[in-house]
Design a protein around this motif. Structure first.
Motif, PDB file in Angstrom:
ATOM      1  N   UNK A 215      -1.648 -32.518 -10.176  1.00 39.05           N
ATOM      2  CA  UNK A 215      -2.457 -31.471  -9.533  1.00 39.05           C
ATOM      3  C   UNK A 215      -2.292 -30.125 -10.241  1.00 39.05           C
ATOM      4  N   UNK A 216      -2.357 -30.142 -11.555  1.00 39.28           N
ATOM      5  CA  UNK A 216      -2.294 -28.908 -12.340  1.00 39.28           C
ATOM      6  C   UNK A 216      -3.725 -28.489 -12.658  1.00 39.28           C
ATOM      7  N   UNK A 217      -4.204 -27.458 -11.954  1.00 39.38           N
ATOM      8  CA  UNK A 217      -5.597 -27.037 -12.080  1.00 39.38           C
ATOM      9  C   UNK A 217      -5.721 -25.789 -12.958  1.00 39.38           C
ATOM     10  N   UNK A 218      -6.855 -25.676 -13.611  1.00 38.25           N
ATOM     11  CA  UNK A 218      -7.190 -24.509 -14.419  1.00 38.25           C
ATOM     12  C   UNK A 218      -8.473 -23.925 -13.851  1.00 38.25           C
ATOM     13  N   UNK A 219      -8.392 -22.702 -13.340  1.00 32.15           N
ATOM     14  CA  UNK A 219      -9.545 -22.092 -12.673  1.00 32.15           C
ATOM     15  C   UNK A 219     -10.648 -21.782 -13.679  1.00 32.15           C
ATOM     16  N   UNK A 220     -11.868 -22.140 -13.319  1.00 35.24           N
ATOM     17  CA  UNK A 220     -13.042 -21.801 -14.112  1.00 35.24           C
ATOM     18  C   UNK A 220     -13.818 -20.691 -13.412  1.00 35.24           C
ATOM     19  N   UNK A 237      -5.541 -34.436 -21.957  1.00 37.74           N
ATOM     20  CA  UNK A 237      -6.913 -33.946 -21.898  1.00 37.74           C
ATOM     21  C   UNK A 237      -7.092 -32.993 -20.728  1.00 37.74           C
ATOM     22  N   UNK A 238      -8.241 -32.325 -20.702  1.00 38.69           N
ATOM     23  CA  UNK A 238      -8.661 -31.504 -19.570  1.00 38.69           C
ATOM     24  C   UNK A 238      -9.993 -32.047 -19.088  1.00 38.69           C
ATOM     25  N   UNK A 239     -10.094 -32.295 -17.788  1.00 37.61           N
ATOM     26  CA  UNK A 239     -11.336 -32.805 -17.215  1.00 37.61           C
ATOM     27  C   UNK A 239     -11.749 -31.939 -16.033  1.00 37.61           C
ATOM     28  N   UNK A 240     -13.031 -32.024 -15.709  1.00 37.52           N
ATOM     29  CA  UNK A 240     -13.551 -31.344 -14.515  1.00 37.52           C
ATOM     30  C   UNK A 240     -14.146 -32.411 -13.609  1.00 37.52           C
ATOM     31  N   UNK A 244     -15.916 -27.867  -9.426  1.00 34.07           N
ATOM     32  CA  UNK A 244     -14.902 -26.840  -9.207  1.00 34.07           C
ATOM     33  C   UNK A 244     -14.065 -26.575 -10.435  1.00 34.07           C
ATOM     34  N   UNK A 245     -12.737 -26.509 -10.248  1.00 30.70           N
ATOM     35  CA  UNK A 245     -11.821 -26.197 -11.341  1.00 30.70           C
ATOM     36  C   UNK A 245     -11.621 -27.401 -12.251  1.00 30.70           C
ATOM     37  N   UNK A 246     -11.091 -27.111 -13.445  1.00 27.54           N
ATOM     38  CA  UNK A 246     -10.703 -28.172 -14.370  1.00 27.54           C
ATOM     39  C   UNK A 246      -9.288 -28.623 -14.030  1.00 27.54           C
ATOM     40  N   UNK A 274     -17.868  -8.920 -17.713  1.00 26.98           N
ATOM     41  CA  UNK A 274     -16.454  -9.257 -17.591  1.00 26.98           C
ATOM     42  C   UNK A 274     -16.322 -10.720 -17.189  1.00 26.98           C
ATOM     43  N   UNK A 275     -15.492 -11.457 -17.930  1.00 28.79           N
ATOM     44  CA  UNK A 275     -15.252 -12.872 -17.672  1.00 28.79           C
ATOM     45  C   UNK A 275     -13.796 -13.045 -17.267  1.00 28.79           C
ATOM     46  N   UNK A 276     -13.572 -13.637 -16.116  1.00 33.27           N
ATOM     47  CA  UNK A 276     -12.205 -13.920 -15.641  1.00 33.27           C
ATOM     48  C   UNK A 276     -11.961 -15.413 -15.813  1.00 33.27           C
ATOM     49  N   UNK A 277     -11.093 -15.763 -16.740  1.00 31.61           N
ATOM     50  CA  UNK A 277     -10.908 -17.149 -17.141  1.00 31.61           C
ATOM     51  C   UNK A 277      -9.491 -17.588 -16.811  1.00 31.61           C
ATOM     52  N   UNK A 278      -9.374 -18.671 -16.036  1.00 31.37           N
ATOM     53  CA  UNK A 278      -8.065 -19.203 -15.671  1.00 31.37           C
ATOM     54  C   UNK A 278      -7.352 -19.822 -16.859  1.00 31.37           C
ATOM     55  N   UNK A 279      -6.015 -19.866 -16.781  1.00 32.61           N
ATOM     56  CA  UNK A 279      -5.198 -20.388 -17.862  1.00 32.61           C
ATOM     57  C   UNK A 279      -4.239 -21.446 -17.332  1.00 32.61           C
ATOM     58  N   UNK A 280      -3.781 -22.364 -18.176  1.00 34.21           N
ATOM     59  CA  UNK A 280      -2.800 -23.366 -17.736  1.00 34.21           C
ATOM     60  C   UNK A 280      -1.442 -22.722 -17.512  1.00 34.21           C
ATOM     61  N   UNK A 281      -0.517 -23.422 -16.862  1.00 35.37           N
ATOM     62  CA  UNK A 281       0.797 -22.829 -16.554  1.00 35.37           C
ATOM     63  C   UNK A 281       1.679 -22.717 -17.792  1.00 35.37           C
ATOM     64  N   UNK A 282       2.703 -21.860 -17.675  1.00 32.65           N
ATOM     65  CA  UNK A 282       3.715 -21.693 -18.718  1.00 32.65           C
ATOM     66  C   UNK A 282       3.092 -21.337 -20.061  1.00 32.65           C
ATOM     67  N   UNK A 283       2.101 -20.450 -20.020  1.00 35.66           N
ATOM     68  CA  UNK A 283       1.472 -19.997 -21.256  1.00 35.66           C
ATOM     69  C   UNK A 283       2.302 -18.859 -21.841  1.00 35.66           C
ATOM     70  N   UNK A 284       2.833 -19.059 -23.040  1.00 35.73           N
ATOM     71  CA  UNK A 284       3.705 -18.062 -23.662  1.00 35.73           C
ATOM     72  C   UNK A 284       2.961 -17.161 -24.635  1.00 35.73           C
ATOM     73  N   UNK A 285       1.835 -17.615 -25.144  1.00 41.65           N
ATOM     74  CA  UNK A 285       1.112 -16.825 -26.144  1.00 41.65           C
ATOM     75  C   UNK A 285      -0.378 -17.152 -26.064  1.00 41.65           C
TER      76      UNK A 285
END
Length: 434
Positions: A215-220, A237-240, A244-246, A274-285
């Protein structure tokens, strides 16, 4: 232009722990307290900037065992010998191994089949009698605790078999246990009717367990459409699933995996967006890149000012990036603002349609009707009608090419096509039957 990910590196991976509950509760590491299994070294092995030591540096994390596949002259043609090992390079006996067979045939269509074998006491299973024709490719895989471990696609040679080494790791669904960090690129391309967005991420697992997201979601963004997952040779992979979210899916073994996806947002033809784009967790860079005409400005909240660059195809790019320092909160999303966007007028296609319409009116006006009940139009110059129709037909062909190349959106395509076809019909109506 092909978009590529940032080069692989272990630098800044330790920053991902800043978002974990353990890191927030503890500001220093007790030297007398043992670190959790698989935890990267800290203290003397960190560099002066507080970052993890790069691969190969004394005290750096050891490289995880690598899967590999190579031709084996000692095996007869049409044979694949699989060696199944764990993360400590010990053979795994008595485990089921699958061999997926993929055949690509233009005439008959693609087909798939599967063979299954069980490893012996040496962790070895043999598949023979396989075709080495170029249409066939093979893939070895094994499953454990919901994790899927698979080789790259294999093509058999004509004179030798293939020997494959595949590793199976313990599986965890807990992201904090897995020691996983990420880095990525978000690319935005303004188009006539849409904003095209591509996101690519490297998932770096420096632990000893494979991570299977749960259940790791990435907001679109709201209104995201035309979602498409990137190509991948693994199940990462990433799926939608719906509208809703990916969702991040697959198995992320120790080492590196790459995932990506793209989507579109409607372009309302405003000068600022302005675009607000979700990111996956533990993003360091993260690096943010936008393609745009001269004068367009890119900014991302919390990022330094964007710098101009030239793409491989000569396009103008604006680039900014950010690497999290220790103690910084995780990036859950990035807010990208594009200023000074071109605001088109009616557009080239509407101008063409208007020109075609004026041409029709000109033809009609050039031949006024006679007064009286028996009034009839004079014959119209067929050459002029043909020339006008050729102009409209040329524009229809150009319109189809632009749509095929995704340089215009579906709305502009459909509206312009209807107008051009209507102009073509009106031109034909000016002809007088013989």
């Amino acid at each position: 232009m092909k978009r590529t990910l940032i080069a692989s590196s272990a630098l800044a991976l330790l920053t991902l722990f800043a978002s974990s509950p353990e890191a927030r509760a503890q500001t220093a590491v007790d030297p007398d307290e043992p670190l959790p299994a698989g935890h990267p070294p800290v203290g003397a092995d960190d560099d002066a900037n507080g970052e993890a030591a790069p691969p190969g540096h004394p005290g750096a994390m050891p490289e995880p065992p690598q899967d590999r596949s190579s031709p084996a002259p000692d095996l007869r043609a049409g044979t694949i010998e699989v060696h199944l090992h764990d993360g400590k390079e010990q053979p795994i006996a008595g485990m089921a191994v699958r061999l997926s067979v993929m055949k690509q045939d233009v005439a008959e269509g693609d087909s798939r089949s599967e063979h299954t074998g069980i490893t012996d006491a040496r962790g070895v299973v043999l598949f023979d009698g396989l075709s080495n024709e170029s249409a066939y490719s093979y893939r070895v895989s094994a499953s454990k605790d919901g994790g899927e471990f698979a080789s790259e696609p294999i093509h058999l040679g004509e004179t030798a078999g293939e020997r494959v080494l595949l590793h199976v790791f313990p599986v965890t669904r807990d992201l904090h246990e897995a020691l996983v960090g990420m880095r990525g690129v978000v690319f935005v391309q303004p188009r006539e009717d849409v904003f095209h967005v591509e996101a690519n991420f490297q998932v770096l697992n420096i632990g000893t367990q494979a991570w299977v997201p749960s259940s790791v979601h990435i907001a679109l963004p709201s209104g995201a459409k035309a979602f498409r997952a990137g190509d991948s040779t693994s199940d990462a992979r990433v799926e939608r699933p719906g509208s809703g979210d990916a969702e991040l899916l697959g198995t992320y073994s120790p080492g590196q995996r790459e995932v990506g996806y793209q989507f579109q947002l409607d372009n309302d033809h405003e000068s600022r967006r302005t675009l607000r784009i979700g990111l996956p967790p533990h993003l360091a860079e993260l690096r943010v890149v936008a393609e745009g005409a001269r004068g367009m400005v890119l900014s991302a909240e919390g990022f330094p000012a964007a710098e101009p660059m030239e793409g491989q195809d000569g396009s103008r790019l604006l680039v900014t990036g950010r690497r999290l320092a220790r103690g910084e909160p995780a990036l859950d999303f990035v807010e990208i603002t594009l200023d000074n966007l071109p605001v088109p007028s009616a557009g080239r296609w509407y101008a063409v349609v208007m020109a075609a319409g004026l041409a029709v009116l000109g033809l009609v006006a050039a031949f006024p009707r006679r007064k009286g009940a028996d009034a009839r139009r004079k014959p119209i110059d067929e050459v002029e009608v043909d020339e006008a129709q050729d102009l409209v037909l040329d524009e229809l062909v150009a319109l189809e090419k632009l749509r095929r190349d995704e340089r215009i959106g579906p709305r502009t395509y459909e509206e312009t096509r209807v107008e051009l076809l209507d102009a073509l019909a009106r031109l034909e109506a000016q002809r007088i039957p013989a």
